[in-house]
Design a protein around this motif. Structure first.
Motif, PDB file in Angstrom:
ATOM      1  N   GLU A 524     -15.949 -40.770  10.062  1.00  9.13           N
ATOM      2  CA  GLU A 524     -17.292 -40.545   9.548  1.00  9.13           C
ATOM      3  C   GLU A 524     -18.248 -41.647  10.012  1.00  9.13           C
ATOM      4  OE1 GLU A 524     -20.141 -38.337   7.464  1.00  9.13           O
ATOM      5  OE2 GLU A 524     -18.059 -37.863   7.971  1.00  9.13           O
ATOM      6  N   TYR A 525     -17.743 -42.852  10.186  1.00  6.12           N
ATOM      7  CA  TYR A 525     -18.603 -43.961  10.606  1.00  6.12           C
ATOM      8  C   TYR A 525     -19.112 -43.765  12.027  1.00  6.12           C
ATOM      9  CZ  TYR A 525     -14.673 -45.736  13.343  1.00  6.12           C
ATOM     10  OH  TYR A 525     -13.670 -45.877  14.254  1.00  6.12           O
ATOM     11  N   LYS A 526     -18.348 -43.016  12.850  1.00  5.61           N
ATOM     12  CA  LYS A 526     -18.792 -42.781  14.227  1.00  5.61           C
ATOM     13  C   LYS A 526     -20.046 -41.918  14.270  1.00  5.61           C
ATOM     14  CE  LYS A 526     -14.195 -43.242  16.298  1.00  5.61           C
ATOM     15  NZ  LYS A 526     -13.150 -42.576  17.100  1.00  5.61           N
ATOM     16  N   LYS A 527     -20.117 -40.919  13.368  1.00  6.02           N
ATOM     17  CA  LYS A 527     -21.311 -40.073  13.327  1.00  6.02           C
ATOM     18  C   LYS A 527     -22.536 -40.881  12.912  1.00  6.02           C
ATOM     19  CE  LYS A 527     -18.588 -35.988  12.065  1.00  6.02           C
ATOM     20  NZ  LYS A 527     -18.376 -34.939  11.027  1.00  6.02           N
ATOM     21  N   LYS A 528     -22.350 -41.727  11.888  1.00  4.15           N
ATOM     22  CA  LYS A 528     -23.483 -42.548  11.447  1.00  4.15           C
ATOM     23  C   LYS A 528     -23.897 -43.543  12.526  1.00  4.15           C
ATOM     24  CE  LYS A 528     -22.543 -42.151   6.506  1.00  4.15           C
ATOM     25  NZ  LYS A 528     -22.337 -42.881   5.236  1.00  4.15           N
ATOM     26  N   LEU A 529     -22.908 -44.083  13.241  1.00  5.65           N
ATOM     27  CA  LEU A 529     -23.226 -45.011  14.320  1.00  5.65           C
ATOM     28  C   LEU A 529     -23.986 -44.310  15.430  1.00  5.65           C
ATOM     29  CD1 LEU A 529     -22.860 -47.884  15.415  1.00  5.65           C
ATOM     30  CD2 LEU A 529     -20.708 -47.135  16.440  1.00  5.65           C
ATOM     31  N   LEU A 530     -23.590 -43.065  15.743  1.00  6.84           N
ATOM     32  CA  LEU A 530     -24.292 -42.308  16.774  1.00  6.84           C
ATOM     33  C   LEU A 530     -25.713 -41.995  16.345  1.00  6.84           C
ATOM     34  CD1 LEU A 530     -24.150 -40.835  19.492  1.00  6.84           C
ATOM     35  CD2 LEU A 530     -23.283 -38.834  18.273  1.00  6.84           C
ATOM     36  N   GLU A 531     -25.901 -41.627  15.071  1.00  8.47           N
ATOM     37  CA  GLU A 531     -27.253 -41.368  14.581  1.00  8.47           C
ATOM     38  C   GLU A 531     -28.119 -42.627  14.617  1.00  8.47           C
ATOM     39  OE1 GLU A 531     -26.823 -39.780  10.729  1.00  8.47           O
ATOM     40  OE2 GLU A 531     -25.958 -37.855  11.396  1.00  8.47           O
ATOM     41  N   ALA A 532     -27.496 -43.758  14.277  1.00  5.89           N
ATOM     42  CA  ALA A 532     -28.264 -45.013  14.279  1.00  5.89           C
ATOM     43  C   ALA A 532     -28.681 -45.404  15.691  1.00  5.89           C
ATOM     44  CB  ALA A 532     -27.428 -46.125  13.655  1.00  5.89           C
ATOM     45  N   ASP A 577     -35.318 -40.307   9.448  1.00  7.71           N
ATOM     46  CA  ASP A 577     -34.240 -40.885  10.236  1.00  7.71           C
ATOM     47  C   ASP A 577     -33.592 -42.053   9.512  1.00  7.71           C
ATOM     48  OD1 ASP A 577     -34.176 -39.206  12.396  1.00  7.71           O
ATOM     49  OD2 ASP A 577     -35.909 -40.158  13.314  1.00  7.71           O
ATOM     50  N   ASP A 578     -34.337 -42.730   8.628  1.00  5.03           N
ATOM     51  CA  ASP A 578     -33.731 -43.819   7.876  1.00  5.03           C
ATOM     52  C   ASP A 578     -32.682 -43.281   6.892  1.00  5.03           C
ATOM     53  OD1 ASP A 578     -34.340 -45.933   5.249  1.00  5.03           O
ATOM     54  OD2 ASP A 578     -33.731 -46.677   7.214  1.00  5.03           O
ATOM     55  N   GLU A 579     -32.932 -42.081   6.339  1.00  2.60           N
ATOM     56  CA  GLU A 579     -31.919 -41.487   5.470  1.00  2.60           C
ATOM     57  C   GLU A 579     -30.655 -41.159   6.261  1.00  2.60           C
ATOM     58  OE1 GLU A 579     -35.005 -39.300   2.381  1.00  2.60           O
ATOM     59  OE2 GLU A 579     -33.691 -38.130   3.695  1.00  2.60           O
ATOM     60  N   GLY A 580     -30.830 -40.609   7.469  1.00  2.00           N
ATOM     61  CA  GLY A 580     -29.655 -40.350   8.292  1.00  2.00           C
ATOM     62  C   GLY A 580     -28.941 -41.613   8.698  1.00  2.00           C
ATOM     63  N   PHE A 581     -29.710 -42.664   8.942  1.00  2.00           N
ATOM     64  CA  PHE A 581     -29.098 -43.941   9.298  1.00  2.00           C
ATOM     65  C   PHE A 581     -28.284 -44.477   8.142  1.00  2.00           C
ATOM     66  CE2 PHE A 581     -28.647 -47.895  11.400  1.00  2.00           C
ATOM     67  CZ  PHE A 581     -28.781 -48.869  10.439  1.00  2.00           C
TER      68      PHE A 581
END
Length: 581
Positions: A524-532, A577-581
């Protein structure tokens, strides 16, 4: 006449039974489909399990976790009892393993010939398919054979030989393969458990055999620790402790606990006098230990602490063990009969430890099973404080306590019975002769009552004093008196602070265990890292959207047209985008 004939034909049509061929065809088709579903070959089920393992190991980087999950999924595929029979396992061996693998233990103990393949080149292709996980499959099939032999009336000596050679084979795989392949570790730990079950069936209380067996387990524990094998290390650690407890070597078990560390636990500063962590040490998040092995460790450490008179540490370990059973394994289905039995053993020991600590367990603890009825009678006898009633109860349920291996601990409760009786007497009487104390508590003499009361006063069980008669009043009938001290304010003592301290420590322990038991979705952290990273590339550090570089012509006009739109959209885009981050 015509109308009468029409009415008669209509009545005959309504009364005559109408055939329903479609229903018969439907039932026949249903039975056919059910038969086709049920008659799936056993070898195909084992092939599915092997394909799942090969696929999981090829896509995963954590071998031990993957093997544990795969072992759990195999129970869903092999549901029926006939799927795990010895005949079905041997059919799977002839399909999944190659000729070289079948020449070893299988031909020696299971009478499998290396030429048992009817498919010729096709079977060679099938076995070559699982070349990357052939060792895991062989250890898994060996563990299934050992499990089938344990459930049946097979020769235990043969089972012990097979499991011992399977353990040696698994250790050889771990040494020979590069980087100590982690996917073998849970299977090797499983074989150690089956070896221990066969050993206990043969040599339960033989000290000489246990000594030889423990030396082998200590070597296995040492090698598992060196190669960071938490599965085998946790299993062998528990087996060594259980062997020491079975042979009544409690001091050696305490030294082993103080000199070693269970995988997944860190040493804490609040340990006992022997240097151990008290059974309630915090878990290390970086080490993945099976919850079942952690439960066994807590139960064994609680048993050792209870036998060594460390009742507070035993209570901490056993209550934590019982709490984890309720959280993770609260299931009363047929497959969880072992879990229910383990829960009952833990509950029985926890009841005895609470009584030895001077506390009375809750009535709800005895409602889970009728096998706890003798322990309910024991608690009632302790609460009444009558030594004669306690002795009668002990003789009545002696066979049950001996079978549960709790008789030595329950025999210590006579002191708790006397303490409970003294508390009642001090609460009821402000002054009472020690002769009456000896009579009410069924003590042999006044002298023994004097010594017991003095020990209870020094331990803080009761707040009273013993007054001896003066020299002038001494005679044949002069008896010392027990005078209770009046407690004006209980809040002036440390008792409320101690009670709050116990409750707060319990709540903190529950909170810490709940935080450590949190599980997160994989990757799950990979998706958040990609979004960031995409947000940072698109908007930059200030949150404004970057513009593509263009030629010099028309840049000023485009900037002027888009400047107002960017100012309006900056806040909304940054928030989303901050919420997605």
């Amino acid at each position: 006449i015509k109308s009468n004939r029409i009415i008669a034909t209509m009545a005959a049509a309504t009364t005559a039974p109408t055939p329903a061929p479609m229903q018969v065809d439907n039932t026949e088709s249903k039975t056919k489909t059910e038969k086709t579903v049920e008659e799936e070959p056993v070898t195909e089920k084992y092939k599915k399990c092997a394909q799942k393992l090969r696929k999981a190991l090829s896509t995963s980087t954590t071998g031990s976790k993957t093997t544990r999950r795969w072992l759990g999924s195999t129970t869903l595929v092999l549901k029926d009892a006939k799927d795990k029979s010895v005949e079905s396992i041997l059919l799977a061996v002839s399909v999944l393993l190659d000729a070289k693998k079948r020449c070893g233990l299988w031909s020696e103990y299971c009478n499998i010939d290396s030429t048992m393949d009817d498919g010729g080149d096709e079977t060679d292709k099938d076995t070559a398919e699982y070349g990357g996980c052939m060792e895991e499959l062989e250890l898994w099939l060996l563990s299934l054979v050992a499990s089938a032999w344990l459930k049946s009336d097979y020769d235990v000596n043969q089972l012990l030989e097979l499991s011992s050679k399977a353990v040696a084979l698994g250790e050889g795989f771990c040494k020979r393969l590069s980087n100590h392949r982690e996917s073998l570790f849970p299977l090797l730990a499983r074989l150690y458990r089956f070896q221990n079950l066969a050993f206990i069936k043969l040599y339960k209380t033989d000290r000489s055999k246990h000594t030889i067996y423990r030396s082998a387990l200590q070597k296995a524990y040492r090698s598992a620790t060196l190669r960071s094998d938490s599965d085998t290390a946790s299993v062998t650690h528990n087996l060594i402790l259980a062997s020491l407890i079975d042979t009544k070597q409690i001091e050696q078990a305490s030294k082993f606990m103080s000199n070693t560390k269970f995988p997944g636990q860190l040493s804490s500063g609040g340990g006992g006098a022997d240097g151990s962590s008290g059974g309630g040490a915090s878990r290390n998040v970086n080490v993945n230990v099976s919850n079942n092995q952690l439960l066994r460790h807590l139960y064994l450490t609680g048993t050792v602490h209870a036998l060594r008179l460390n009742y507070s540490q035993a209570y901490s370990a056993l209550s934590q063990c019982l709490r984890k059973i309720d959280i993770h394994d609260n299931d009363t289905s047929k497959g969880s009969a072992g879990i229910v039995g383990f829960q009952l053993c833990t509950t029985k020991l926890l009841i005895v430890v609470q009584l030895l600590m001077g506390e009375i367990p809750d009535r709800s603890m005895f409602s889970s099973s009728p096998t706890l009825t003798p322990y309910l009678h024991m608690t009632q006898a302790v609460r009444r404080g009558d030594l004669a009633i306690f002795e009668a109860m002990l003789q009545e349920h002696k066979a049950v306590f001996v079978k549960d291996e709790r008789y030595s601990l329950i025999a210590r409760l006579s002191h708790s019975v006397v303490k409970a009786g003294l508390r009642k007497l001090v609460t009821s009487y402000s002054r009472i002769p020690l002769s009456d104390v000896a009579t009410r508590l069924s003590l042999p003499s006044v002298e023994s009552a004097t010594f017991i009361v003095a020990k209870a006063i020094s331990d803080g069980v009761i707040d009273a004093t013993i007054t001896h008669p003066s020299d002038d009043a001494m005679g044949d009938n002069a008896v010392p008196l027990l005078e209770s001290n009046e407690l004006l304010d209980v809040y002036s003592t440390m008792e409320p602070a101690d009670a709050f301290h116990r409750r707060i420590a319990y709540c903190l322990d529950v909170h810490n265990e709940a935080v450590r038991a949190l599980r997160y979705p994989a990757d799950e952290y990979k998706k958040k890292l990609l979004e960031a990273t995409t947000w940072h590339l698109n908007y930059g550090s200030r949150g404004k959207k970057k513009k593509k570089k263009k030629g010099n012509e028309g840049d000023e006009e485009e900037d002027a047209n888009n400047q107002s739109m960017d100012e309006d959209e900056d806040e909304d885009d940054f928030t989303d985008d901050d919420e997605g981050f």
